[in-house]
Design a protein around this motif. Structure first.
Motif: not given
Length: 198
Positions: A63-88
């Motif tokens: 999201i930071r590559r779209i809009i400016p946000l506040g402070r950035e943490q050094p150890k970030k996490k990735i939230i993986i979404f549930v895909p709509e189906d097996a082919h998504s």
């Protein structure tokens, strides 16, 4: 018959910029540490690359590559979404921190009127007051009342909008309204409206 006051929402709490957010756990597959990404030729700027999770290719959204946000943490996490189906296509979103799952009683949520088109535009279902510190220092997932503002994100709408791939600059407006509403006032978000093609 279940009374409305007995409804419990299971929300994953996370931070992005200066904000605290919650998302329904049913739309989240897993959380993984940030890691090196393989560049994806032709991808928009807000997708810095892909990662592999157990032979699944996951496109990462920053999201930071779209809009400016506040402070950035050094150890970030990735939230993986549930895909709509097996082919998504699988998507993951880069966030600053993940705090865990809070079980929130419905009566403490200020729900937004989703029939109002203006409110519906910013991926927000509602908001509530919590105490992040109390929550982090307790055992379990109980709701902790306090003065921290928690925004409940409509992850289903967010994922569907991003995955559809045919959106225009309106998604930039919606993400900005959600994660950095003050930025809307500057009008700078319009410069990024053409960068969002998936």
């Amino acid at each position: 018959m279940t009374m409305e006051k007995d409804i419990i929402h299971r929300l994953l709490l996370f931070a992005l910029g200066d904000g605290l957010y919650g998302a329904q756990v049913s739309y989240i597959r897993e959380i993984v540490p940030d890691q090196p990404k393989n560049p994806l030729p032709g991808a928009p700027d807000f997708i810095p690359g892909i990662i592999n999770i157990r032979s699944d290719v996951v496109k990462i959204i920053d999201i930071r590559r779209i809009i400016p946000l506040g402070r950035e943490q050094p150890k970030k996490k990735i939230i993986i979404f549930v895909p709509e189906d097996a082919h998504s296509t699988r998507f993951g979103m880069l966030v600053d921190e993940v705090y865990g799952i809070m079980e929130v009683p419905d009566q403490v949520v200020s729900h937004l009127d989703r029939s109002d088109a203006k409110i519906q535009n910013n991926f927000m279902l509602g908001f509530m007051k919590v105490s992040l510190d109390t929550f982090l220092h307790q055992i379990g997932r109980s709701y902790a009342a306090g003065d921290d503002d928690l925004v409940w994100i409509d992850f289903e709408d967010l994922i569907r909008t991003i995955v559809s791939g045919d959106q225009d600059g309106s998604i930039v407006f919606r993400l900005t309204a959600l994660f950095n509403p003050q930025y809307l006032l500057s009008g700078e978000w319009k410069k990024n409206a053409g960068k969002i093609k998936v």
